[in-house]
Design a protein around this motif. Structure first.
Motif, mmCIF file in Angstrom:
data_model
loop_
_atom_site.group_PDB
_atom_site.id
_atom_site.type_symbol
_atom_site.label_atom_id
_atom_site.label_comp_id
_atom_site.label_asym_id
_atom_site.label_seq_id
_atom_site.Cartn_x
_atom_site.Cartn_y
_atom_site.Cartn_z
ATOM 1 N N THR A 1 0.661 -1.259 -0.120
ATOM 2 C CA THR A 1 -0.006 0.059 0.060
ATOM 3 C C THR A 1 0.830 1.243 -0.158
ATOM 4 O OG1 THR A 1 -0.147 0.188 2.338
ATOM 5 C CG2 THR A 1 -1.842 -1.144 1.280
ATOM 6 N N SER A 2 0.080 2.265 -0.558
ATOM 7 C CA SER A 2 1.130 3.652 -0.355
ATOM 8 C C SER A 2 -0.120 4.622 -0.138
ATOM 9 C CB SER A 2 1.580 3.974 -1.701
ATOM 10 O OG SER A 2 2.254 5.020 -1.756
ATOM 11 N N THR A 3 0.158 5.758 0.737
ATOM 12 C CA THR A 3 -0.551 6.857 0.909
ATOM 13 C C THR A 3 -0.077 8.127 0.464
ATOM 14 O OG1 THR A 3 -1.480 5.603 2.885
ATOM 15 C CG2 THR A 3 -1.800 8.059 2.760
ATOM 16 N N ILE A 4 -0.932 8.756 -0.144
ATOM 17 C CA ILE A 4 -0.484 10.295 -0.680
ATOM 18 C C ILE A 4 -1.431 11.484 0.103
ATOM 19 C CG2 ILE A 4 0.296 9.293 -2.639
ATOM 20 C CD1 ILE A 4 -2.225 10.514 -4.214
ATOM 21 N N LEU A 5 -0.851 12.465 0.019
ATOM 22 C CA LEU A 5 -1.482 13.789 0.414
ATOM 23 C C LEU A 5 -1.524 14.528 -0.670
ATOM 24 C CD1 LEU A 5 -0.312 14.906 3.953
ATOM 25 C CD2 LEU A 5 -2.591 13.882 3.348
ATOM 26 N N LYS A 6 -2.823 15.249 -0.730
ATOM 27 C CA LYS A 6 -3.119 16.328 -1.615
ATOM 28 C C LYS A 6 -3.455 17.698 -0.997
ATOM 29 C CE LYS A 6 -5.855 14.154 -4.337
ATOM 30 N NZ LYS A 6 -6.541 13.882 -5.575
ATOM 31 N N PHE A 7 -2.478 18.883 -1.195
ATOM 32 C CA PHE A 7 -3.078 20.162 -0.594
ATOM 33 C C PHE A 7 -3.398 20.788 -1.627
ATOM 34 C CE2 PHE A 7 0.367 17.903 1.830
ATOM 35 C CZ PHE A 7 0.155 18.551 2.995
ATOM 36 N N GLU A 8 -4.658 21.401 -1.442
ATOM 37 C CA GLU A 8 -5.424 22.051 -2.516
ATOM 38 C C GLU A 8 -4.933 23.528 -2.365
ATOM 39 O OE1 GLU A 8 -9.968 23.858 -3.379
ATOM 40 O OE2 GLU A 8 -9.687 22.016 -2.287
ATOM 41 N N LEU A 9 -4.515 24.036 -3.370
ATOM 42 C CA LEU A 9 -3.966 25.578 -3.202
ATOM 43 C C LEU A 9 -4.748 26.414 -4.138
ATOM 44 C CD1 LEU A 9 -0.175 24.723 -4.438
ATOM 45 C CD2 LEU A 9 -1.280 24.543 -2.007
ATOM 46 N N SER B 1 -3.839 5.500 4.462
ATOM 47 C CA SER B 1 -3.748 5.195 5.835
ATOM 48 C C SER B 1 -3.625 6.473 6.543
ATOM 49 C CB SER B 1 -2.275 4.307 6.173
ATOM 50 O OG SER B 1 -1.909 4.468 7.341
ATOM 51 N N ALA B 2 -4.340 6.551 7.663
ATOM 52 C CA ALA B 2 -4.463 7.810 8.526
ATOM 53 C C ALA B 2 -3.092 8.049 9.019
ATOM 54 C CB ALA B 2 -5.460 7.901 9.571
ATOM 55 N N PHE B 3 -2.484 7.145 9.662
ATOM 56 C CA PHE B 3 -1.197 7.143 10.202
ATOM 57 C C PHE B 3 -0.261 7.791 9.249
ATOM 58 C CE2 PHE B 3 2.687 4.950 11.252
ATOM 59 C CZ PHE B 3 3.185 5.678 12.798
ATOM 60 N N ILE B 4 0.037 6.979 8.132
ATOM 61 C CA ILE B 4 0.960 7.527 7.389
ATOM 62 C C ILE B 4 0.542 8.899 6.799
ATOM 63 C CG2 ILE B 4 2.010 7.078 5.084
ATOM 64 C CD1 ILE B 4 2.668 5.199 6.896
ATOM 65 N N ALA B 5 -0.769 9.257 6.635
ATOM 66 C CA ALA B 5 -0.976 10.765 6.140
ATOM 67 C C ALA B 5 -0.573 11.611 7.317
ATOM 68 C CB ALA B 5 -2.644 10.744 6.041
ATOM 69 N N HIS B 6 -0.556 11.303 8.609
ATOM 70 C CA HIS B 6 -0.094 12.114 9.482
ATOM 71 C C HIS B 6 1.248 12.236 9.325
ATOM 72 C CE1 HIS B 6 -0.069 14.386 13.499
ATOM 73 N NE2 HIS B 6 0.867 13.388 13.878
#
Length: 275
Positions: free
Chosen positions: A116-124, A198-203
């Motif tokens: 698995t892999s988790t990514i974050l996207k920051f809306e600008l 994953s909420a943990f990885i996202a943090h």
């Protein structure tokens, strides 16, 4: 890299700060800047590949393969929409789904791990997009105490406009001490892709982003799920399984950036039908 027409530049901490004031790294950091670097849009990449294939005379069938059967020198491909396609040669390039469908000969098993892999996207907003307009792709490495091996790495893509019309800064984690988990069957993969990671990885990713770009201003934050397919050797598996069945699987988290060349290598297996 010089043979490819690019000469990387070595930047020290002060120059990194001057050229990219929105990035923050320790004072003893160094960076390698490749002026020809960039990022890949998966949607545009697939569209371009399909267009190139169509122009070369290929027929693209939008269906899901459920089974591949070899018989009497030919291979039959069965699909979920009840199609049956016969071919003299077939190339299997189905990533992490390969072990969970009847695609390979009986008794043949690939030593693959789907992670698995988790990514974050920051809306600008538009103002922040403009402020970061000179931003390159950033791949930070954290090295061991001996500086001989990288303990972990991540990647940050510059502002990219998505199909929904919004701009996002994307952050993902590469190989490192924070390990996600493996996916052992197709149902697990489906559930994972239908979730938000994953909420943990996202943090962990959020904290990493604030360390690297402490002044980042964003409107909304989204996490998403992805998957990478790994081989035991850490190298792609591209070979003929039988006289007329080939495979090209196991990108190990690095395949997107070199997918064209991997495709060239697989094509040289002389396979003419692609799954």
């Amino acid at each position: 890299m010089e043979r490819a027409g690019t000469t990387p530049c070595l930047l020290k901490s002060k120059q990194i700060e001057e050229d990219f004031p929105y990035l923050s790294f320790p004072v003893d950091s160094s960076a390698i800047l490749d002026n020809m670097g960039g990022h890949i849009s998966p949607r545009k990449l697939v569209s371009a590949h399909q267009m190139a294939a169509s122009l070369a005379g290929c027929q693209i069938i939008h269906d899901v393969v459920s089974k591949v059967v070899s018989f009497d020198g030919y291979i039959t491909i069965e699909t979920e929409q009840k199609r049956s396609i016969s071919a003299k040669k077939v190339l299997i390039a189905t990533g992490g789904f390969t072990p969970f469908r009847h695609l390979l000969p009986d008794g043949f098993k690939l030593d693959l791990k789907m992670k698995t892999s988790t990514i974050l996207k920051f809306e600008l907003n538009d103002k922040e997009v403009e402020r970061l307009s000179s931003m390159p792709v950033v791949i930070p490495y954290v090295f061991s105490a001996s500086h001989q091996t990288a303990k972990h790495r991540s990647y940050i893509l510059p502002p990219i406009k998505y199909p929904n019309g919004k701009w996002y800064l994307k952050l993902g984690l590469g190989n490192g001490p924070v390990q996600e988990f493996t996916l052992d069957n197709e149902d697990d993969i489906t559930r994972w892709y239908q979730g938000t990671g994953s909420a943990f990885i996202a943090h962990q990713l959020y904290d990493a982003m604030l360390n690297i770009m402490p002044g980042l201003k964003y409107e909304n934050l989204e996490s998403d799920s992805c998957m990478t397919t790994h081989t035991k050797s850490g190298k792609c598996c591209i070979d003929m399984v039988t006289r007329n069945l080939g495979i090209a699987v196991g990108g190990n988290g690095h395949a997107a950036k070199m997918s064209d060349e991997l495709g060239h290598i697989a094509a040289r297996l002389r396979s003419i039908t692609f799954v």
